[in-house]
Design a protein around this motif. Structure first.
Motif, PDB file in Angstrom:
ATOM      1  N   GLU A 102       5.475 -26.129 -49.017  1.00 24.14           N
ATOM      2  CA  GLU A 102       6.166 -24.936 -49.490  1.00 24.14           C
ATOM      3  C   GLU A 102       5.976 -23.792 -48.505  1.00 24.14           C
ATOM      4  O   GLU A 102       4.857 -23.339 -48.259  1.00 24.14           O
ATOM      5  N   CYS A 103       7.098 -23.320 -47.972  1.00 27.40           N
ATOM      6  CA  CYS A 103       7.061 -22.278 -46.942  1.00 27.40           C
ATOM      7  C   CYS A 103       8.000 -21.144 -47.327  1.00 27.40           C
ATOM      8  O   CYS A 103       9.225 -21.316 -47.328  1.00 27.40           O
ATOM      9  N   GLY A 104       7.414 -19.997 -47.613  1.00 28.45           N
ATOM     10  CA  GLY A 104       8.221 -18.820 -47.873  1.00 28.45           C
ATOM     11  C   GLY A 104       8.558 -18.104 -46.575  1.00 28.45           C
ATOM     12  O   GLY A 104       8.274 -18.585 -45.478  1.00 28.45           O
ATOM     13  N   SER A 105       9.168 -16.936 -46.679  1.00 22.49           N
ATOM     14  CA  SER A 105       9.524 -16.152 -45.509  1.00 22.49           C
ATOM     15  C   SER A 105       8.285 -15.856 -44.672  1.00 22.49           C
ATOM     16  O   SER A 105       7.244 -15.462 -45.219  1.00 22.49           O
ATOM     17  N   SER A 132       6.404 -17.933 -43.475  1.00 28.36           N
ATOM     18  CA  SER A 132       5.396 -18.886 -43.949  1.00 28.36           C
ATOM     19  C   SER A 132       4.425 -18.267 -44.953  1.00 28.36           C
ATOM     20  O   SER A 132       3.222 -18.521 -44.922  1.00 28.36           O
ATOM     21  N   CYS A 168       2.468 -25.580 -44.458  1.00 32.84           N
ATOM     22  CA  CYS A 168       3.414 -25.289 -43.366  1.00 32.84           C
ATOM     23  C   CYS A 168       2.740 -25.402 -41.999  1.00 32.84           C
ATOM     24  O   CYS A 168       3.197 -26.144 -41.126  1.00 32.84           O
ATOM     25  N   HIS A 199      10.407 -30.339 -48.788  1.00 35.81           N
ATOM     26  CA  HIS A 199      10.118 -28.985 -48.321  1.00 35.81           C
ATOM     27  C   HIS A 199      10.788 -28.023 -49.292  1.00 35.81           C
ATOM     28  O   HIS A 199      11.944 -28.234 -49.678  1.00 35.81           O
ATOM     29  N   THR A 200      10.067 -26.961 -49.673  1.00 38.53           N
ATOM     30  CA  THR A 200      10.630 -26.017 -50.634  1.00 38.53           C
ATOM     31  C   THR A 200      10.421 -24.580 -50.184  1.00 38.53           C
ATOM     32  O   THR A 200       9.710 -24.312 -49.229  1.00 38.53           O
ATOM     33  N   ASN A 201      11.038 -23.658 -50.920  1.00 37.42           N
ATOM     34  CA  ASN A 201      11.015 -22.215 -50.734  1.00 37.42           C
ATOM     35  C   ASN A 201      11.940 -21.799 -49.590  1.00 37.42           C
ATOM     36  O   ASN A 201      12.574 -22.625 -48.941  1.00 37.42           O
ATOM     37  N   SER A 202      12.003 -20.515 -49.303  1.00 36.81           N
ATOM     38  CA  SER A 202      13.070 -19.956 -48.471  1.00 36.81           C
ATOM     39  C   SER A 202      13.058 -20.442 -47.035  1.00 36.81           C
ATOM     40  O   SER A 202      14.101 -20.521 -46.389  1.00 36.81           O
ATOM     41  N   ASN A 203      11.890 -20.739 -46.485  1.00 37.47           N
ATOM     42  CA  ASN A 203      11.817 -21.170 -45.095  1.00 37.47           C
ATOM     43  C   ASN A 203      11.887 -22.686 -44.930  1.00 37.47           C
ATOM     44  O   ASN A 203      11.655 -23.198 -43.842  1.00 37.47           O
ATOM     45  N   ALA A 204      12.223 -23.404 -45.998  1.00 37.29           N
ATOM     46  CA  ALA A 204      12.236 -24.868 -45.925  1.00 37.29           C
ATOM     47  C   ALA A 204      13.119 -25.414 -44.803  1.00 37.29           C
ATOM     48  O   ALA A 204      12.685 -26.314 -44.063  1.00 37.29           O
TER      49      ALA A 204
END
Length: 392
Positions: free
Chosen positions: A85-88, A90, A96, A139-144
């Motif tokens: 799971e990688c957000g903006s 990371s 990540c 892979h999830t979240n915005s930076n996937a």
């Protein structure tokens, strides 16, 4: 009009540009893929191996840098996760950094195997790839999409080297291929409408994975997306008064284009869509353009003689000039740039200067100043070793 035509003719004669609309618009996959053929081929690898064995510079120093890094450790503990799971930027970072670094380590070990013929490095690379192929599902979240592109680029390079150069066996190779097919490729193959470095990196991973999987259809799709995005990422004067755009982004007015180009309203050869954001993200885009061009050349379609080569030449030269310390004029990013291009210039410089004989003064100065180029710990690694003065 006549001046523009004359310039295009001169560039065509120099072997750097094709007429707008000319040449192959969507690179076709070869009848049979060349292996190893993701960014590096056998001739390039053999050249590097010979130089390191001869203790020649800059390859020996670059090799020492690589082999002395944590990425070349023979006792690395892989850290796979079922869901990364990688957000903006990371944040959150749930796997990540671990995924990217394990992928770079697998590629590093594969290079070390090829150069040394020490099977322990091949086995270490396989260990890392097996750990992830046994575990990851998403892979999830915005930076996937970006994360998948970064890690997928390194996994493809590592797997290609091990599959096609190591004869000691890789029992779980099919499982790794299934991982790339089902977890990575679907996340990246349809592209992105975010900043251009996203889609370029995603297409780098998609082309590499497609070569490894002998997947002509997805290779063609990725290359077509790449050609459109590269043309919309780097401006050259042949484009006219405004940069090219990606149709799906609906940038149909000058104001929309300028906003997307970080407020830049004066367009000159080599300025990129993210130059005025910062040079670091611009470097990601330039790097992926060069990596895809290398893979395409190995697979029989040399893009360096098309507008892609001209865009790469201009982007490298433009960014290198200001990275070296030239004060930007007021019309460029309001007179201030955020430097930090990263270790990304070797492949493009080698392709255009060493192979094609193109003078690239600023790019050459920056490239030689930064040797040996290391890794950005995302998807770029050891390119002085693999690409410096490599004629193959």
């Amino acid at each position: 009009m006549l001046a523009a035509a004359a310039g295009a003719v001169a560039a065509l004669v120099a072997g750097l540009l094709v007429w707008p609309g000319g040449g192959r618009q969507a690179s076709a996959a070869p009848a049979a893929f060349v292996h190893p053929g993701v960014v590096l081929d056998t001739a390039q690898l053999d050249f590097v191996r010979g130089k390191v064995q001869a203790n020649a510079e800059p390859w020996k120093s670059a090799y020492d840098q690589m082999i002395g890094s944590s990425y070349a450790s023979l006792s690395r503990t892989p850290k796979p996760r079922a869901t990364v799971e990688c957000g903006s930027y990371s944040n959150p970072d749930y796997g990540c950094t671990d995924e990217r670094q394990d992928a770079i380590a697998a590629y590093t070990d594969a290079l070390a195997w090829y150069i040394t013929r020490n099977s322990a490095y091949a086995q270490e690379s396989i260990k890392l790839m097996d750990a992830w192929s046994a575990t990851i599902t998403a892979h999830t979240n915005s930076n996937a999409p970006l994360q998948t592109g970064w890690a997928g680029s390194s996994w493809a390079k590592a797997a290609e080297l091990i599959k096609y150069t190591y004869t000691g066996g890789w029992p779980n190779q099919a499982r790794f291929a299934t991982m790339l097919r089902t977890v990575y490729l679907p996340e990246i193959i349809n592209g992105s409408n975010s900043n251009g470095n996203w889609e370029l990196t995603m297409m780098e991973a998609a082309t590499g994975i497609s070569v490894f999987l002998d997947d002509a259809a997805d290779y063609d799709k990725a290359m077509a997306t790449f050609r459109t995005r590269a043309a919309a990422y780097v401006y050259i004067s042949a484009d006219g008064s405004l940069p090219k755009t990606v149709p799906s982004q609906h940038l149909d007015t000058r104001d929309k284009i300028i906003a997307y180009w970080q407020g830049q309203s004066t367009f000159v050869d080599g300025v990129t869509q993210e130059t005025c954001r910062d040079f670091t993200h611009t470097g990601y885009g330039i790097s992926s353009i060069s990596h895809i061009a290398e893979t395409s050349r190995i697979q029989g379609d040399d893009l360096y003689g098309t507008d892609i080569g001209e865009r790469l030449r201009q982007a490298l030269g433009f960014q290198s000039k200001y990275e070296l310390g030239t004060t930007p004029p007021s019309w460029l990013c309001g007179g201030s740039v955020n430097r930090g291009l990263g270790p990304v210039t070797e492949p493009g410089f080698n392709a255009l200067h060493t192979r094609r004989g193109v003078a690239m003064t600023n790019t050459q100065a920056l490239t030689e100043q930064n040797r040996p180029a290391g890794t950005n710990s995302l998807f770029v690694a050891w390119e002085t070793l693999t690409n410096a003065n490599n004629p193959n």
